[in-house]
Enzyme design. Sequence first.
Site, PDB file in Angstrom:
ATOM      1  N   LYS A  47       0.789  -1.229   0.000  1.00 50.55           N
ATOM      2  CA  LYS A  47       0.000   0.000   0.000  1.00 50.55           C
ATOM      3  C   LYS A  47       0.828   1.290   0.000  1.00 50.55           C
ATOM      4  O   LYS A  47       0.344   2.357   0.346  1.00 50.55           O
ATOM      5  CB  LYS A  47      -1.001   0.056   1.182  1.00 50.55           C
ATOM      6  CG  LYS A  47      -1.850  -1.167   1.365  1.00 50.55           C
ATOM      7  CD  LYS A  47      -2.362  -1.744   0.086  1.00 50.55           C
ATOM      8  CE  LYS A  47      -3.458  -0.887  -0.554  1.00 50.55           C
ATOM      9  NZ  LYS A  47      -3.842  -1.480  -1.882  1.00 50.55           N
TER      10      LYS A  47
ATOM     11  N   HIS B 268       6.839  -7.479  -2.231  1.00 48.88           N
ATOM     12  CA  HIS B 268       6.692  -6.778  -0.950  1.00 48.88           C
ATOM     13  C   HIS B 268       7.703  -7.308   0.066  1.00 48.88           C
ATOM     14  O   HIS B 268       7.608  -7.024   1.244  1.00 48.88           O
ATOM     15  CB  HIS B 268       5.268  -6.968  -0.396  1.00 48.88           C
ATOM     16  CG  HIS B 268       4.215  -6.254  -1.173  1.00 48.88           C
ATOM     17  ND1 HIS B 268       4.399  -5.005  -1.720  1.00 48.88           N
ATOM     18  CD2 HIS B 268       2.941  -6.609  -1.496  1.00 48.88           C
ATOM     19  CE1 HIS B 268       3.286  -4.622  -2.341  1.00 48.88           C
ATOM     20  NE2 HIS B 268       2.397  -5.588  -2.232  1.00 48.88           N
TER      21      HIS B 268
ATOM     22  N   SER C 283      -4.302   2.987   4.638  1.00 51.45           N
ATOM     23  CA  SER C 283      -4.545   2.375   3.340  1.00 51.45           C
ATOM     24  C   SER C 283      -4.588   0.854   3.463  1.00 51.45           C
ATOM     25  O   SER C 283      -5.450   0.181   2.878  1.00 51.45           O
ATOM     26  CB  SER C 283      -3.455   2.806   2.353  1.00 51.45           C
ATOM     27  OG  SER C 283      -3.697   2.263   1.082  1.00 51.45           O
TER      28      SER C 283
END
Length: 293
Positions: free
Chosen positions: A48, A107, A137
């Site tokens: 995010k 990620h 988020s």
Amino acid sequence: TCPDIMCLLLPLFDFRGVSMTHFFTDNWENVQNFKARPDDVLIATYPKAGTTWVSYILDLLYFGQTSPERQTSVPIYERVPFLELIVPKFRSVKSGLPTSPRLIKTHFPVQFVPKSFWEQNCKIIYVARNAKDNMVSYFHFDSMAMIEPDPGDWNNYFQRFMQGKVVTGSWYDHVNGWWKKKQTSPNVHYMFYEDLVEDTGREIDKLCSFLGLSPSEDERKRITGGVQFDKMKKNNMTNYSTHARMDFKTGSFMRKGRVGDWKNHFTVAQNEEFDEDYKKKMKDPTLQLRTDL
Ligand code: A3P
């Protein structure tokens, strides 16, 4: 909350010191043995932080001119596949990407990146976003993404985020780990979401000089315009509306795209608690993230 039974039953566990779910660890051996090519470009982020935004910018820079059909018919999450994600029916990176250079996202915290990316001297772009907006988020995303554990209520999530008990572990370790790596690796370009919001064109210029690209002035203008939030929100190839594992009844992937939305979520007491804890975890004065513009 997440409507899918799958995410209610999805356990988080400690994986080599990082909170993960099995979707991101099941393919560990294969991912670690991934054979990078020297021209692969890796986009690394904490979830995010602006992954999709930077993915789209890169995709336009590399393929905007040469492959228009890619822009109109292939969703961004297929153009830029997810290195470690293993979900049935998803194209895995190993099945071969159609183009060169390959744009790949991850990620992973820096210590999990397969060694071949370093050996091949691949260019790596890291995007960091201030923790408060990143948390907000992520909270909303976890309510709509069926491959994520249920976020629970906001207060509970707030605590879990600070403890690093969310998928990909501690935000603090992630941004710090990559920042440290960047100091010794000229192949890592470290960007900030807030800078992109402030001046997208300037950040695209920096990206181009890092990648050795020189788009024409027209092209640069077209890309800068095309990647603005409202454009991406309307674009079905970038707004995730075609993604089978998102529940658009509970939210939208392109949610707000702002700096400072945390103020609509944090209570005064939470903000104080957060700031106190932040100071203890973020000791490096050279790494500064803006929570306001
Ligand atoms: P919000 O939830 O705050 O709106 P990722 O791609 O890493 O999952 O990050 C998603 C976040 O980036 C979302 O934040 C999304 O709205 C924001 N984002 C995506 N494209 C953007 C753009 N063009 N401009 C600003 N924010 C953008």
